[in-house]
Design a protein around this motif. Structure first.
Motif, mmCIF file in Angstrom:
data_model
loop_
_atom_site.group_PDB
_atom_site.id
_atom_site.type_symbol
_atom_site.label_atom_id
_atom_site.label_comp_id
_atom_site.label_asym_id
_atom_site.label_seq_id
_atom_site.Cartn_x
_atom_site.Cartn_y
_atom_site.Cartn_z
ATOM 1 N N SER A 26 33.893 44.723 27.240
ATOM 2 C CA SER A 26 33.637 44.056 28.523
ATOM 3 C C SER A 26 32.575 43.001 28.278
ATOM 4 C CB SER A 26 33.147 45.053 29.589
ATOM 5 O OG SER A 26 31.938 45.656 29.186
ATOM 6 N N LYS B 189 30.832 41.604 30.561
ATOM 7 C CA LYS B 189 29.736 41.937 31.475
ATOM 8 C C LYS B 189 29.171 43.309 31.123
ATOM 9 C CE LYS B 189 28.468 40.100 34.630
ATOM 10 N NZ LYS B 189 27.365 39.128 34.653
ATOM 11 N N VAL C 205 29.200 47.797 33.376
ATOM 12 C CA VAL C 205 30.428 48.075 34.134
ATOM 13 C C VAL C 205 31.010 49.444 33.789
ATOM 14 C CG1 VAL C 205 30.986 45.630 34.367
ATOM 15 C CG2 VAL C 205 31.937 46.933 32.449
ATOM 16 N N PRO D 123 28.348 44.090 24.924
ATOM 17 C CA PRO D 123 28.763 43.118 25.935
ATOM 18 C C PRO D 123 28.630 41.696 25.407
ATOM 19 C CG PRO D 123 26.586 43.989 26.446
ATOM 20 C CD PRO D 123 27.111 44.788 25.296
ATOM 21 N N SER E 203 36.252 46.523 33.607
ATOM 22 C CA SER E 203 35.627 45.613 34.570
ATOM 23 C C SER E 203 35.495 46.291 35.930
ATOM 24 C CB SER E 203 36.467 44.332 34.717
ATOM 25 O OG SER E 203 35.882 43.429 35.649
ATOM 26 N N LEU F 293 31.317 38.413 39.552
ATOM 27 C CA LEU F 293 30.685 38.168 38.253
ATOM 28 C C LEU F 293 31.429 38.892 37.139
ATOM 29 C CD1 LEU F 293 26.879 38.393 39.138
ATOM 30 C CD2 LEU F 293 28.295 36.349 38.857
ATOM 31 N N SER F 294 31.808 40.128 37.392
ATOM 32 C CA SER F 294 32.543 40.893 36.369
ATOM 33 C C SER F 294 33.882 40.253 36.062
ATOM 34 C CB SER F 294 32.755 42.334 36.838
ATOM 35 O OG SER F 294 31.541 43.036 36.882
ATOM 36 N N ASP G 263 33.535 37.164 33.932
ATOM 37 C CA ASP G 263 33.337 37.518 32.524
ATOM 38 C C ASP G 263 34.587 38.140 31.919
ATOM 39 O OD1 ASP G 263 30.824 36.509 32.567
ATOM 40 O OD2 ASP G 263 29.777 38.423 32.654
ATOM 41 N N SER H 108 36.560 37.189 28.379
ATOM 42 C CA SER H 108 37.029 38.139 27.359
ATOM 43 C C SER H 108 38.505 37.944 27.071
ATOM 44 C CB SER H 108 36.786 39.583 27.825
ATOM 45 O OG SER H 108 35.417 39.896 27.840
#
Length: 231
Positions: A11, A13, A16, A123, A145, A150-151, A154, A158
């Protein structure tokens, strides 16, 4: 030494639930298979906590020059961690040093015969991704996620990085750590498969292996089935 399938759990982020999901998947898979975990999350190597491993010293077999590191054994799961190998200053290392450490612990660990090796990735989308994808070469990656903006932003990064590295994304596990009301109906617009949606459970807090009261088989039903379809 034979590792049948290598799976990166990633991930971009942090926070998570990636490491927790990794430990849950390892526990579930280990009921029928031999499983290893490489904890490559240098910024927060937590698999030792999740598996209640008190001895933080890496064991060395001096008779095996090629693969001297001995992973910790917890039932049917082998665990080795950058946290066992490196000092506390490693979290501020530059990318090339981190990449070298990840490759070293992978190459120097005597994993024995494994059905699955799960890599708990750090991360971000930096040098660690390049090292794992180009040198360890996982069979596929599972992304974790939440549904926060925001997640998801990101998560897109990925997906892009793994696509550019020609690493297959098996799918995505959505984790409802924020207890969002629209979690189950949330439409994640992605070309990749949403494998499972994990609802928040207060039992997850401070839970450690063997996770007997969490009913993991039902939590990750589709994920485990999909992994086994790719054996």
């Amino acid at each position: 030494m034979t590792i049948k399938k290598t799976i990166a759990i990633a991930s971009a982020k942090g926070g998570v639930g990636k490491s927790t999901v990794c430990s849950f998947l390892a526990s579930t898979l280990s009921k029928e298979s031999k499983v290893g975990i490489l904890d490559a999350d240098i910024y927060g190597p937590n698999q030792d906590i999740l598996f209640d491993i008190n001895d933080k010293n890496i064991e060395v077999d001096k008779k095996n020059a090629d693969r001297p590191y001995l992973p910790k054994k917890v039932d049917n799961i082998l665990v080795n961690s950058l946290g066992f190998l490196l000092d506390k200053n490693a979290a501020i290392w530059r990318g090339p040093m981190l990449s070298s450490a990840i490759n070293q612990i992978y190459e120097k660990t005597n994993w024995g015969e494994l059905d699955y090796l799960l890599i708990d990735m750090p991360p971000g989308t930096g040098d660690a991704y390049l090292t794992v994808c180009q040198k360890i070469v996982p069979d596929f990656v599972i992304l974790v996620s939440t549904i926060s903006k925001l997640s998801i932003a990101d998560l897109r990064r990925s997906e892009h990085v793994f696509a550019s590295l020609n690493t297959k994304v098996l799918g995505i596990i959505l984790n409802n750590i924020h207890q969002s009301d629209d979690f189950q109906s949330f439409n994640l617009k992605t070309e990749n498969t949403v494998l499972d949606r994990v609802e928040y459970d207060k039992k997850f807090i401070d839970s450690i292996y063997p996770f007997d009261d969490l009913k993991l088989d039902s939590l990750f039903l589709n994920t485990i089935q999909t992994i086994k379809e790719h054996e």
